[in-house]
Write a protein that holds these residues in place. Structure first.
Motif, PDB file in Angstrom:
ATOM      1  N   LEU A  68       0.812  -1.094  -0.166  1.00  0.00           N
ATOM      2  CA  LEU A  68       0.015   0.060  -0.215  1.00  0.00           C
ATOM      3  C   LEU A  68       0.938   1.374   0.017  1.00  0.00           C
ATOM      4  O   LEU A  68       0.351   2.122  -0.688  1.00  0.00           O
ATOM      5  CB  LEU A  68      -1.014  -0.107   1.114  1.00  0.00           C
ATOM      6  CG  LEU A  68      -1.893   1.261   1.122  1.00  0.00           C
ATOM      7  CD1 LEU A  68      -2.942   1.556   0.039  1.00  0.00           C
ATOM      8  CD2 LEU A  68      -2.687   1.130   2.332  1.00  0.00           C
ATOM      9  N   LEU A  72       0.431   4.022  -3.110  1.00  0.00           N
ATOM     10  CA  LEU A  72       0.023   5.431  -2.978  1.00  0.00           C
ATOM     11  C   LEU A  72       1.159   6.475  -3.315  1.00  0.00           C
ATOM     12  O   LEU A  72       0.738   7.416  -3.962  1.00  0.00           O
ATOM     13  CB  LEU A  72      -0.281   5.810  -1.242  1.00  0.00           C
ATOM     14  CG  LEU A  72      -1.385   4.896  -0.742  1.00  0.00           C
ATOM     15  CD1 LEU A  72      -1.657   5.226   0.738  1.00  0.00           C
ATOM     16  CD2 LEU A  72      -2.877   5.614  -1.253  1.00  0.00           C
ATOM     17  N   ASP A  73       2.320   5.964  -3.085  1.00  0.00           N
ATOM     18  CA  ASP A  73       3.388   6.932  -3.665  1.00  0.00           C
ATOM     19  C   ASP A  73       3.409   7.028  -5.259  1.00  0.00           C
ATOM     20  O   ASP A  73       3.572   8.053  -5.602  1.00  0.00           O
ATOM     21  CB  ASP A  73       4.763   6.396  -3.199  1.00  0.00           C
ATOM     22  CG  ASP A  73       5.827   7.196  -3.444  1.00  0.00           C
ATOM     23  OD1 ASP A  73       5.882   8.491  -3.079  1.00  0.00           O
ATOM     24  OD2 ASP A  73       6.937   6.744  -4.234  1.00  0.00           O
ATOM     25  N   PHE A  76       0.177   9.134  -6.349  1.00  0.00           N
ATOM     26  CA  PHE A  76       0.259  10.523  -6.239  1.00  0.00           C
ATOM     27  C   PHE A  76       1.407  11.000  -7.217  1.00  0.00           C
ATOM     28  O   PHE A  76       1.304  12.183  -7.535  1.00  0.00           O
ATOM     29  CB  PHE A  76       0.745  10.837  -4.534  1.00  0.00           C
ATOM     30  CG  PHE A  76      -0.179  10.434  -3.703  1.00  0.00           C
ATOM     31  CD1 PHE A  76      -1.625  10.000  -4.068  1.00  0.00           C
ATOM     32  CD2 PHE A  76      -0.130  10.234  -2.393  1.00  0.00           C
ATOM     33  CE1 PHE A  76      -2.546   9.643  -3.201  1.00  0.00           C
ATOM     34  CE2 PHE A  76      -0.827   9.857  -1.228  1.00  0.00           C
ATOM     35  CZ  PHE A  76      -2.233   9.561  -1.808  1.00  0.00           C
ATOM     36  N   ARG A 102      -6.710   7.519   6.825  1.00  0.00           N
ATOM     37  CA  ARG A 102      -5.722   8.539   7.003  1.00  0.00           C
ATOM     38  C   ARG A 102      -6.496   9.616   6.192  1.00  0.00           C
ATOM     39  O   ARG A 102      -7.575   9.473   5.545  1.00  0.00           O
ATOM     40  CB  ARG A 102      -4.930   7.907   5.524  1.00  0.00           C
ATOM     41  CG  ARG A 102      -4.053   6.898   6.090  1.00  0.00           C
ATOM     42  CD  ARG A 102      -2.707   7.384   6.941  1.00  0.00           C
ATOM     43  NE  ARG A 102      -1.799   8.294   6.624  1.00  0.00           N
ATOM     44  CZ  ARG A 102      -1.101   8.395   5.644  1.00  0.00           C
ATOM     45  NH1 ARG A 102      -0.568   7.353   4.913  1.00  0.00           N
ATOM     46  NH2 ARG A 102      -0.282   9.723   5.565  1.00  0.00           N
ATOM     47  N   LEU A 118      -8.691   8.101   3.510  1.00  0.00           N
ATOM     48  CA  LEU A 118      -8.601   6.624   2.894  1.00  0.00           C
ATOM     49  C   LEU A 118      -8.773   5.682   4.074  1.00  0.00           C
ATOM     50  O   LEU A 118      -8.227   5.783   4.749  1.00  0.00           O
ATOM     51  CB  LEU A 118      -7.151   6.609   2.206  1.00  0.00           C
ATOM     52  CG  LEU A 118      -6.752   5.376   1.935  1.00  0.00           C
ATOM     53  CD1 LEU A 118      -7.628   4.999   0.557  1.00  0.00           C
ATOM     54  CD2 LEU A 118      -5.171   5.424   1.326  1.00  0.00           C
TER      55      LEU A 118
END
Length: 166
Positions: A68, A72-73, A76, A102, A118
């Motif tokens: 995860l 996400l990195d 983004f 989050r 999230l």
């Protein structure tokens, strides 16, 4: 609001590739006695069978490469490249309903344009299955700029202290 040129090109390329993927899955399914056109609920099944047949690789074998935090990195970074926006953690700036939730803000030109929650983990006693997104609320600031607040809910089960693999 028009898409930036980079995003528009990516959408066009993705549309063409997804149409080809669908055609490939349709042909693969037809070759294995599936009758008629694939319906939306058939596509994921037959696409996975095609991937297994073509590459000898399953979703489960790929899962370790998609923890995860890394997903996400990457997500983004793609948002930055395509839309020139920054997605930054904003934990603590809004109340959350569970410690695993989050909170992020989306910045355009350094100014907040949207916020989202999230909630990636399954809580079988509290949360129904599936994944969904919805608008929580809109607020109007003194400068008459709308801020939208969203939440993204997933139901991935994480039974260890290791990063969630999606």
């Amino acid at each position: 609001c028009a898409l930036p040129a980079t995003a528009a090109a990516a959408v066009a390329a993705a549309a063409a590739a997804s149409q080809q993927d669908l055609a490939d899955a349709q042909a693969f399914a037809a070759g294995r006695s599936h009758e008629g056109e694939l319906l939306w609920w058939d596509v994921a099944f037959w696409a996975e069978r095609l991937r297994e047949d073509k590459y000898d690789l399953s979703d489960e074998e790929l899962r370790p490469y998609f923890a995860l935090p890394a997903v996400l990195d990457g997500l983004f970074k793609v948002a930055k490249r395509l839309f020139d926006v920054d997605v930054v953690p904003a934990d603590g700036e809004a109340p959350v309903w569970n410690a695993d939730v989050r909170f992020f803000k989306l910045l355009a030109g350094g100014s907040p344009r949207a916020y989202f929650y999230l909630d990636p983990y399954s809580r079988p006693a509290e949360k129904r299955g599936g994944a969904w997104m919805a608008e929580v609320r809109r607020t109007l600031t003194r400068s008459e700029v709308w801020f939208r607040y969203y939440y993204e809910v997933c139901t991935c089960l994480n039974l260890s202290s290791k990063p969630l693999l999606v």
